[in-house]
Design an enzyme around this catalytic site. Sequence first.
Site, PDB file in Angstrom:
ATOM      1  CG  HIS A 102      -1.300  -1.456   1.667  1.00  0.00           C
ATOM      2  ND1 HIS A 102      -1.820  -2.212   2.804  1.00  0.00           N
ATOM      3  CD2 HIS A 102      -2.728  -1.132   1.956  1.00  0.00           C
ATOM      4  CE1 HIS A 102      -2.437  -3.302   2.452  1.00  0.00           C
ATOM      5  NE2 HIS A 102      -3.653  -1.932   1.608  1.00  0.00           N
ATOM      6  CG  ASP A 105       2.067  -0.815   3.090  1.00  0.00           C
ATOM      7  OD1 ASP A 105       1.102  -0.830   4.153  1.00  0.00           O
ATOM      8  OD2 ASP A 105       1.512  -1.840   2.703  1.00  0.00           O
ATOM      9  CD  GLU A 233      -7.610  -7.895  -1.152  1.00  0.00           C
ATOM     10  OE1 GLU A 233      -6.930  -7.532  -1.812  1.00  0.00           O
ATOM     11  OE2 GLU A 233      -7.906  -8.691  -0.099  1.00  0.00           O
ATOM     12  CD  GLU A 269      -7.202 -11.269   2.114  1.00  0.00           C
ATOM     13  OE1 GLU A 269      -7.082 -10.416   1.213  1.00  0.00           O
ATOM     14  OE2 GLU A 269      -7.108 -10.971   3.185  1.00  0.00           O
ATOM     15  CG  HIS A 272     -10.999 -11.311   1.883  1.00  0.00           C
ATOM     16  ND1 HIS A 272     -10.335 -10.175   1.545  1.00  0.00           N
ATOM     17  CD2 HIS A 272     -10.390 -10.591   3.177  1.00  0.00           C
ATOM     18  CE1 HIS A 272      -9.755  -9.092   1.876  1.00  0.00           C
ATOM     19  NE2 HIS A 272      -9.552  -9.959   3.064  1.00  0.00           N
ATOM     20  CG  ASP A 297      -4.064 -10.810  -1.305  1.00  0.00           C
ATOM     21  OD1 ASP A 297      -3.397 -11.220  -2.042  1.00  0.00           O
ATOM     22  OD2 ASP A 297      -4.412  -9.406  -1.123  1.00  0.00           O
ATOM     23  CG  ASP A 310      -4.788 -11.677   7.292  1.00  0.00           C
ATOM     24  OD1 ASP A 310      -5.897 -11.906   5.899  1.00  0.00           O
ATOM     25  OD2 ASP A 310      -4.829 -10.501   6.864  1.00  0.00           O
ATOM     26  CG  ASP A 340      -3.492  -9.856   2.400  1.00  0.00           C
ATOM     27  OD1 ASP A 340      -3.107  -9.618   4.239  1.00  0.00           O
ATOM     28  OD2 ASP A 340      -5.026  -9.386   1.786  1.00  0.00           O
TER      29      ASP A 340
END
Length: 437
Positions: A102, A105, A233, A269, A272, A297, A310, A340
């Site tokens: 990101h 980050d 996403e 992901e 998710h 992800d 995660d 991720d």
Amino acid sequence: MATEYFKGISKIPFEGPESVNPLAFKYYRPDQVVAGRPMKDWLRFSVCYWHTWRGTGADMFGPGTYCRPWDDGTNSLESYLKLVDVNFEFLQKLGVEYFCFHDRDIAPEGATLEETNKNLETVAAHIKKRMQETGIKLLWGTANLFSNPRYMNGASTNPDTHVFAYAAAQVKKCMDISKELGAENYVFWGGREGYQTLLNTDLKGELDHFARFLQLAADYKKQIGFQGQLLIEPKPREPTKHQYDFDTAAVVAFLKSYNLDKDYKVNIEANHCTLAGHTFEHELTYASAYGFLGSIDANTGDPLLGWDTDQFNMDVKQTTLAMQVVLRQGGLQPGGLNFDAKLRRESSDLEDLFIGHIAGMDTFARGLLAAARLEEEGTFQAWRDERYASWKGELGQKIVSGQVTFAELEQFALQAGEPKQVSAKQEKYEMLLNRYV
Ligand code: XUL
Ligand code: CO
């Protein structure tokens, strides 16, 4: 000679399934040819910047637990520049060719947007240099439109146009940086694009604004000649109660409704999927079937915890089913498998960063090997073909090609009588799968 941050750890070797060395690969062998292609081309692993370098081990009940030797306790630009070197040393030793970030980050926010953008440019220049030196590439970039309190009511779905404009400025800059670094994809995860209560929410209005924002992003991409694939996403909730990109089906319907389906694909992901009440393979199969599977992800949740934990995926059965979808669609490129994933709060040693990634890579490599054998042997396909065989027959072909009316079908049913019962044989399929994992 540059500072070495992971002293005592050298390039992670392949030692094979007999090895018990936690700092060696048991299954991942980048150049081993599987289904006509080197393993690394099927897997295209990526390390994520946020959990790996910005994660501290903090949770809702307590602060960070990790003590990293490079962490000087400041939020200075210098500390972020140092983190770039940490990232590249890690990737080189791990043997991973991609990373993701990101905007927030990689560089600190300044007092103004201008200052923030300057910080970003400075760190991006350093990243670019390290990319050129090492050959390591950027799988995707994304803008963090959820952490800063200004986005508490959403970014592009905010009731306030001022925030919409601010988010646009942030994505514009992040796309510029991503292009500059040769990103192969660009991700939108709408953590705050949703609502906490419908009582104060104009749902249709927010979705219209969301679509407008994504259209502007697609236009800007073309305008600057950015080649990366745009990805959405999906995630059903957390941090908001309801997120508009709920799951693949919701995203596909949204993209089609707003004529954005040629510009965007999805980044699926695993954790998710389970939050949405689906399996990982369901979301992958659905996305791939409609031509929307762009990237993954690669993580997992915990069946006993109802939130986004995660974790590194250690479930070979799950990765086998996932890699089966990837094999069938001929790979993920330009997408990949981005970890991720984060260490548990209790996994506080520096070497655990390597161990988590090695184990995750091995689990997907093993899944790939199993899926390739499964596809090659073809039993599943043969059984499935047999199950649907009537659709290849005269009646099936007529229905599929639109050559038949309800009245004609009624005629058929009246003549043919009661259909014979046909077993679905779920256990037979499950038994077969267990032979491979
Ligand atoms: C949040 C999540 C994000 C996206 C990028 O659940 O998965 O880290 O991957 O914004
Ligand atoms: Co993610």
